[in-house]
Motif scaffolding. Sequence first.
Motif, PDB file in Angstrom:
ATOM      1  N   ARG A  60     -23.772  40.322  14.841  1.00 33.96           N
ATOM      2  CA  ARG A  60     -23.390  41.184  13.721  1.00 33.96           C
ATOM      3  C   ARG A  60     -22.547  40.430  12.700  1.00 33.96           C
ATOM      4  N   GLU A  61     -21.635  39.598  13.196  1.00 33.26           N
ATOM      5  CA  GLU A  61     -20.729  38.889  12.296  1.00 33.26           C
ATOM      6  C   GLU A  61     -21.428  37.807  11.475  1.00 33.26           C
ATOM      7  N   PHE A  62     -22.465  37.206  12.047  1.00 36.44           N
ATOM      8  CA  PHE A  62     -23.114  36.090  11.355  1.00 36.44           C
ATOM      9  C   PHE A  62     -24.563  36.377  10.959  1.00 36.44           C
ATOM     10  N   GLU A  63     -24.947  37.634  11.020  1.00 34.04           N
ATOM     11  CA  GLU A  63     -26.317  38.013  10.671  1.00 34.04           C
ATOM     12  C   GLU A  63     -26.749  37.532   9.287  1.00 34.04           C
ATOM     13  N   PRO A  64     -25.881  37.584   8.244  1.00 33.32           N
ATOM     14  CA  PRO A  64     -26.331  37.118   6.920  1.00 33.32           C
ATOM     15  C   PRO A  64     -26.767  35.659   6.898  1.00 33.32           C
ATOM     16  N   LEU A  65     -26.246  34.855   7.827  1.00 34.53           N
ATOM     17  CA  LEU A  65     -26.569  33.427   7.846  1.00 34.53           C
ATOM     18  C   LEU A  65     -27.795  33.111   8.695  1.00 34.53           C
ATOM     19  N   LEU A  66     -28.274  34.100   9.447  1.00 34.18           N
ATOM     20  CA  LEU A  66     -29.354  33.865  10.406  1.00 34.18           C
ATOM     21  C   LEU A  66     -30.727  34.036   9.760  1.00 34.18           C
ATOM     22  N   THR A  67     -30.886  33.469   8.578  1.00 35.13           N
ATOM     23  CA  THR A  67     -32.170  33.484   7.881  1.00 35.13           C
ATOM     24  C   THR A  67     -32.209  32.318   6.906  1.00 35.13           C
ATOM     25  N   TRP A  68     -33.374  31.718   6.771  1.00 32.51           N
ATOM     26  CA  TRP A  68     -33.493  30.541   5.906  1.00 32.51           C
ATOM     27  C   TRP A  68     -33.269  30.891   4.439  1.00 32.51           C
ATOM     28  N   THR A  69     -33.474  32.164   4.059  1.00 29.24           N
ATOM     29  CA  THR A  69     -33.347  32.545   2.655  1.00 29.24           C
ATOM     30  C   THR A  69     -31.905  32.463   2.155  1.00 29.24           C
ATOM     31  N   PHE A  70     -30.930  32.440   3.083  1.00 25.90           N
ATOM     32  CA  PHE A  70     -29.533  32.341   2.666  1.00 25.90           C
ATOM     33  C   PHE A  70     -29.201  30.953   2.140  1.00 25.90           C
ATOM     34  N   THR A  89      -7.696   9.105   9.303  1.00 26.33           N
ATOM     35  CA  THR A  89      -7.907  10.476   9.772  1.00 26.33           C
ATOM     36  C   THR A  89      -7.013  10.757  10.966  1.00 26.33           C
ATOM     37  N   LEU A  90      -6.835  12.019  11.247  1.00 22.66           N
ATOM     38  CA  LEU A  90      -6.022  12.420  12.388  1.00 22.66           C
ATOM     39  C   LEU A  90      -6.681  11.979  13.686  1.00 22.66           C
ATOM     40  N   THR A  91      -5.893  11.755  14.701  1.00 24.28           N
ATOM     41  CA  THR A  91      -6.438  11.301  15.980  1.00 24.28           C
ATOM     42  C   THR A  91      -7.006  12.439  16.810  1.00 24.28           C
ATOM     43  N   SER A  92      -6.677  13.664  16.445  1.00 20.97           N
ATOM     44  CA  SER A  92      -7.199  14.823  17.170  1.00 20.97           C
ATOM     45  C   SER A  92      -7.768  15.836  16.181  1.00 20.97           C
ATOM     46  N   GLU A  93      -8.639  16.696  16.676  1.00 19.50           N
ATOM     47  CA  GLU A  93      -9.272  17.702  15.832  1.00 19.50           C
ATOM     48  C   GLU A  93      -8.240  18.704  15.319  1.00 19.50           C
ATOM     49  N   CYS A  94      -8.462  19.186  14.107  1.00 15.84           N
ATOM     50  CA  CYS A  94      -7.580  20.229  13.562  1.00 15.84           C
ATOM     51  C   CYS A  94      -8.391  21.515  13.381  1.00 15.84           C
ATOM     52  N   TYR A  95      -9.255  21.774  14.339  1.00 16.05           N
ATOM     53  CA  TYR A  95     -10.198  22.886  14.265  1.00 16.05           C
ATOM     54  C   TYR A  95      -9.942  23.882  15.380  1.00 16.05           C
ATOM     55  N   ASP A  96      -9.933  25.145  15.037  1.00 12.36           N
ATOM     56  CA  ASP A  96      -9.810  26.222  16.010  1.00 12.36           C
ATOM     57  C   ASP A  96     -11.026  27.120  15.853  1.00 12.36           C
ATOM     58  N   GLU A  97     -11.823  27.237  16.896  1.00 14.83           N
ATOM     59  CA  GLU A  97     -13.091  27.963  16.804  1.00 14.83           C
ATOM     60  C   GLU A  97     -12.895  29.429  16.411  1.00 14.83           C
ATOM     61  N   GLN A  98     -11.912  30.072  17.011  1.00 12.16           N
ATOM     62  CA  GLN A  98     -11.704  31.490  16.732  1.00 12.16           C
ATOM     63  C   GLN A  98     -11.267  31.711  15.286  1.00 12.16           C
ATOM     64  N   LEU A  99     -10.373  30.844  14.788  1.00  6.91           N
ATOM     65  CA  LEU A  99      -9.931  30.972  13.400  1.00  6.91           C
ATOM     66  C   LEU A  99     -11.075  30.662  12.435  1.00  6.91           C
ATOM     67  N   SER A 100     -11.855  29.631  12.755  1.00  6.65           N
ATOM     68  CA  SER A 100     -12.972  29.269  11.889  1.00  6.65           C
ATOM     69  C   SER A 100     -13.983  30.407  11.781  1.00  6.65           C
ATOM     70  N   ASP A 101     -14.315  31.002  12.927  1.00  2.59           N
ATOM     71  CA  ASP A 101     -15.248  32.134  12.916  1.00  2.59           C
ATOM     72  C   ASP A 101     -14.678  33.296  12.099  1.00  2.59           C
ATOM     73  N   LYS A 102     -13.376  33.544  12.255  1.00  2.00           N
ATOM     74  CA  LYS A 102     -12.736  34.630  11.512  1.00  2.00           C
ATOM     75  C   LYS A 102     -12.790  34.359  10.013  1.00  2.00           C
ATOM     76  N   GLY A 109     -17.828  39.127   4.667  1.00  2.00           N
ATOM     77  CA  GLY A 109     -17.586  40.569   4.658  1.00  2.00           C
ATOM     78  C   GLY A 109     -18.019  41.239   5.934  1.00  2.00           C
ATOM     79  N   THR A 110     -18.241  40.423   7.001  1.00  2.00           N
ATOM     80  CA  THR A 110     -18.685  40.980   8.285  1.00  2.00           C
ATOM     81  C   THR A 110     -17.544  41.089   9.282  1.00  2.00           C
ATOM     82  N   TRP A 111     -16.306  40.937   8.816  1.00  2.00           N
ATOM     83  CA  TRP A 111     -15.141  41.033   9.704  1.00  2.00           C
ATOM     84  C   TRP A 111     -14.952  42.449  10.223  1.00  2.00           C
TER      85      TRP A 111
END
Length: 250
Positions: A60-70, A89-102, A109-111
């Motif tokens: 539901r959250e990522f449905e708009p991206l699940l098509t080639w037309t986007f 560059t930093l020696t470790s990742e600065c990425y958080d999966e949950q924050l990125s998805d949010k 607008g699917t939040w």
Amino acid sequence: MFLIFFRVQAELKEAVRTWPHTDPLSWAQRTTAVTLLNRLDQSLEKAVAALKLNDPKYYREFEPLLTWTFWTIPQEWRTTDPSLVYPSTLTSECYDEQLSDKCLTLLLGTWKMNGTPCIVTKPCRDTMTRFGCPCYSLSHQLLYFMIGRMVILICGLAGFSDFHKTDWLQHILRLQDDEVGCFGRDKSFISQIIGDELLEQLQPHRRVKRREKILPDGCSSHMTAVAVGALGGYLNFHLTEQDITKRPLS
């Protein structure tokens, strides 16, 4: 990285549409591309159906991206500014999966149901504009702005021609497994992931990995998705280069 395959689907459709087929060799190459596209269409249709069934929240959250037309394919090529390259560059990742998805759901607008799109919070802005992020984090920063650009209207996918270097392409192809054609088929890597999965089962409250999945043939789904996405960009770029009508005059 599941989303990358829809970008590849768009790349292939554009390639098939614009493929020069004035000679038998080009026509045969185009036929091969059409076959690949048909297989990808069928695979993605099954994958989306499985995702909707097994992870309805993510669907539901990522449905708009699940098509080639986007996914918009660049119609003109630009070059990057070398002065913007990080000196380190930093020696470790600065990425958080949950924050990125949010952050992505806030853009889309699917939040929530009928949520307002194009929202950029301070944590999202700080994370997505943080300098010096390496590898995986940097790719998600690029993805964030690519999606934002398409909703608000990573490299070669955004139309930068100098990301399509021949030696980079050769390096990608050398990483491809000769037997099954995927990427990341490494025993030590596989053992690490299997160990993480076992640890996650034993300690269900401990989050130890991203949405990485090891495929039945031992391939890395994440690495394969990234590599295939890059190859789709190379295909589109080289087709453009072969079309003299799309080359700059000077």
